[in-house]
Scaffold this motif. Structure first.
Motif, PDB file in Angstrom:
ATOM      1  N   GLY A 120      21.790 -40.814 -49.007  1.00  0.00           N
ATOM      2  CA  GLY A 120      20.399 -40.621 -48.582  1.00  0.00           C
ATOM      3  C   GLY A 120      19.525 -41.798 -48.980  1.00  0.00           C
ATOM      4  N   GLN A 121      19.716 -42.300 -50.193  1.00  0.00           N
ATOM      5  CA  GLN A 121      18.949 -43.465 -50.635  1.00  0.00           C
ATOM      6  C   GLN A 121      19.231 -44.678 -49.754  1.00  0.00           C
ATOM      7  N   GLU A 122      20.473 -44.879 -49.409  1.00  0.00           N
ATOM      8  CA  GLU A 122      20.823 -46.018 -48.557  1.00  0.00           C
ATOM      9  C   GLU A 122      20.212 -45.870 -47.166  1.00  0.00           C
ATOM     10  N   ALA A 123      20.147 -44.644 -46.658  1.00  0.00           N
ATOM     11  CA  ALA A 123      19.527 -44.424 -45.349  1.00  0.00           C
ATOM     12  C   ALA A 123      18.040 -44.760 -45.404  1.00  0.00           C
ATOM     13  N   HIS A 133      16.142 -47.869 -43.416  1.00  0.00           N
ATOM     14  CA  HIS A 133      14.960 -47.648 -42.574  1.00  0.00           C
ATOM     15  C   HIS A 133      13.822 -48.576 -43.001  1.00  0.00           C
ATOM     16  N   GLN A 134      13.588 -48.692 -44.299  1.00  0.00           N
ATOM     17  CA  GLN A 134      12.535 -49.564 -44.796  1.00  0.00           C
ATOM     18  C   GLN A 134      12.823 -51.025 -44.451  1.00  0.00           C
ATOM     19  N   LEU A 135      14.072 -51.439 -44.573  1.00  0.00           N
ATOM     20  CA  LEU A 135      14.425 -52.815 -44.240  1.00  0.00           C
ATOM     21  C   LEU A 135      14.264 -53.092 -42.746  1.00  0.00           C
ATOM     22  N   GLU A 151      11.095 -55.874 -38.572  1.00  0.00           N
ATOM     23  CA  GLU A 151      10.222 -55.875 -37.399  1.00  0.00           C
ATOM     24  C   GLU A 151       8.892 -56.561 -37.714  1.00  0.00           C
ATOM     25  N   ARG A 152       8.348 -56.279 -38.909  1.00  0.00           N
ATOM     26  CA  ARG A 152       7.077 -56.882 -39.304  1.00  0.00           C
ATOM     27  C   ARG A 152       7.228 -58.401 -39.426  1.00  0.00           C
ATOM     28  N   LEU A 153       8.329 -58.845 -40.028  1.00  0.00           N
ATOM     29  CA  LEU A 153       8.548 -60.274 -40.202  1.00  0.00           C
ATOM     30  C   LEU A 153       8.802 -60.979 -38.871  1.00  0.00           C
ATOM     31  N   GLU A 154       9.522 -60.316 -37.966  1.00  0.00           N
ATOM     32  CA  GLU A 154       9.745 -60.914 -36.650  1.00  0.00           C
ATOM     33  C   GLU A 154       8.432 -61.073 -35.897  1.00  0.00           C
ATOM     34  N   GLU A 155       7.535 -60.100 -36.033  1.00  0.00           N
ATOM     35  CA  GLU A 155       6.223 -60.208 -35.395  1.00  0.00           C
ATOM     36  C   GLU A 155       5.421 -61.348 -36.020  1.00  0.00           C
ATOM     37  N   ALA A 156       5.505 -61.509 -37.335  1.00  0.00           N
ATOM     38  CA  ALA A 156       4.803 -62.606 -38.008  1.00  0.00           C
ATOM     39  C   ALA A 156       5.345 -63.956 -37.547  1.00  0.00           C
TER      40      ALA A 156
END
Length: 87
Positions: free
Chosen positions: A25-28, A32-34, A39-44
């Protein structure tokens, strides 16, 4: 009759299984957070690339004499042979 060691082994197995599910569960959640961070970094990066393209266009325009003259005229500059008339 059941041996006491079997109870202990079942308990150890159950605890190990619970721990494995918790780690899964922690890895999932981490995955998700990664994914969101990626996505945020690709947009930047996309925004930075667009800004670089705009700056390169400005540099090219700054090397054009006609563009430089138009900028100077917007600032109110005139050529030596011209006469400035105020409105």
């Amino acid at each position: 009759m059941e041996r006491p060691v079997y109870r202990l082994l079942r308990l150890v197995f159950a605890l190990g299984l619970a721990h494995a599910l918790f780690l899964l569960g922690q890895e999932a959640v981490r995955a998700h957070q990664l994914a969101k961070e990626r996505e945020r970094l690709e947009e930047a990066v996309h925004q930075a690339e667009a800004r670089v393209a705009r700056l390169r266009a400005e540099v090219e325009a700054a090397q054009d004499p006609a563009h430089l003259e138009a900028l100077a005229r917007r600032l109110g500059m005139v050529r030596p042979e011209e006469i400035l008339k105020r409105r």
